[in-house]
Enzyme design. Sequence first.
Site, PDB file in Angstrom:
ATOM      1  N   HIS A  60      -2.835  -1.736   1.250  1.00  0.00           N
ATOM      2  CA  HIS A  60      -3.815  -1.279   0.258  1.00  0.00           C
ATOM      3  C   HIS A  60      -5.177  -1.937   0.250  1.00  0.00           C
ATOM      4  O   HIS A  60      -6.000  -1.572  -0.585  1.00  0.00           O
ATOM      5  CB  HIS A  60      -3.188  -1.390  -1.140  1.00  0.00           C
ATOM      6  CG  HIS A  60      -1.908  -0.637  -1.293  1.00  0.00           C
ATOM      7  ND1 HIS A  60      -1.846   0.731  -1.225  1.00  0.00           N
ATOM      8  CD2 HIS A  60      -0.638  -1.071  -1.464  1.00  0.00           C
ATOM      9  CE1 HIS A  60      -0.578   1.108  -1.360  1.00  0.00           C
ATOM     10  NE2 HIS A  60       0.171   0.034  -1.497  1.00  0.00           N
ATOM     11  N   LYS A  88       3.976   8.195   5.672  1.00  0.00           N
ATOM     12  CA  LYS A  88       3.947   7.922   4.232  1.00  0.00           C
ATOM     13  C   LYS A  88       3.160   9.036   3.555  1.00  0.00           C
ATOM     14  O   LYS A  88       2.096   9.433   4.031  1.00  0.00           O
ATOM     15  CB  LYS A  88       3.300   6.558   3.981  1.00  0.00           C
ATOM     16  CG  LYS A  88       3.444   6.080   2.549  1.00  0.00           C
ATOM     17  CD  LYS A  88       2.873   4.691   2.357  1.00  0.00           C
ATOM     18  CE  LYS A  88       2.981   4.283   0.892  1.00  0.00           C
ATOM     19  NZ  LYS A  88       2.339   2.981   0.624  1.00  0.00           N
ATOM     20  N   HIS A 161       2.002  -4.758  -5.869  1.00  0.00           N
ATOM     21  CA  HIS A 161       2.411  -3.346  -5.831  1.00  0.00           C
ATOM     22  C   HIS A 161       1.276  -2.465  -6.319  1.00  0.00           C
ATOM     23  O   HIS A 161       0.619  -2.791  -7.307  1.00  0.00           O
ATOM     24  CB  HIS A 161       3.670  -3.184  -6.702  1.00  0.00           C
ATOM     25  CG  HIS A 161       3.979  -1.780  -7.082  1.00  0.00           C
ATOM     26  ND1 HIS A 161       4.513  -0.883  -6.188  1.00  0.00           N
ATOM     27  CD2 HIS A 161       3.821  -1.111  -8.245  1.00  0.00           C
ATOM     28  CE1 HIS A 161       4.669   0.281  -6.807  1.00  0.00           C
ATOM     29  NE2 HIS A 161       4.255   0.168  -8.049  1.00  0.00           N
TER      30      HIS A 161
END
Length: 164
Positions: A60, A88, A161
């Site tokens: 990310h 993904k 996350h």
Amino acid sequence: MNCFVSFHDETCLAVGTSKAVIGLQKTLSLLLLSLLTLLGLGLVQPSYGETRYKKFQRQHVDSTEKGGNSSYCKKMMQERGMTKSRCKQFNTFIHEDIGTIKNICKTPKIPCKNGKMNCHEGEVRVTDCRLIAGSRGNCRYQGRGSSRRVVIACKGKLPVHFDK
Ligand SMILES: *[C@@H]1O[C@H](CO)[C@@H](O)[C@H](O)[C@H]1NC(C)=O
């Protein structure tokens, strides 16, 4: 009867042969087991030793580019290892330095999608990559750049996350 001395005895030879066969079988099973173990280790390699924080950064964070288009997504999703076993479906890259992202962890807690209370929100520059088509190794994405509110989960002051 002692097989190690009476070499001419057929029975003894037979026993010797079956012993050799059993020995060979043992060696083969051992080799097979070692091979499977190595293979198993190889298969878990991608996530082996990668902390959740490192994984968050890999998936990310891209502080060096602005992204914002589909070719960026295609290249980055591959480079960052998100198209290996399958494509993904959706992934967001944040284009801010890691310090700015860590600072989001200092903002007030909000609930995550899963109901846990370790999420935080902030406004950042991102590229959202959405899968259009393709199969593993060759995934096509639609990329879109924007400045938007993101929600991340943190653990011990570190982002771990990407929530939304
Ligand atoms: C896509 O984005 C990358 C990174 O921002 C840029 O270098 C590249 O020129 C862009 N490509 C197109 C086709 O706009």
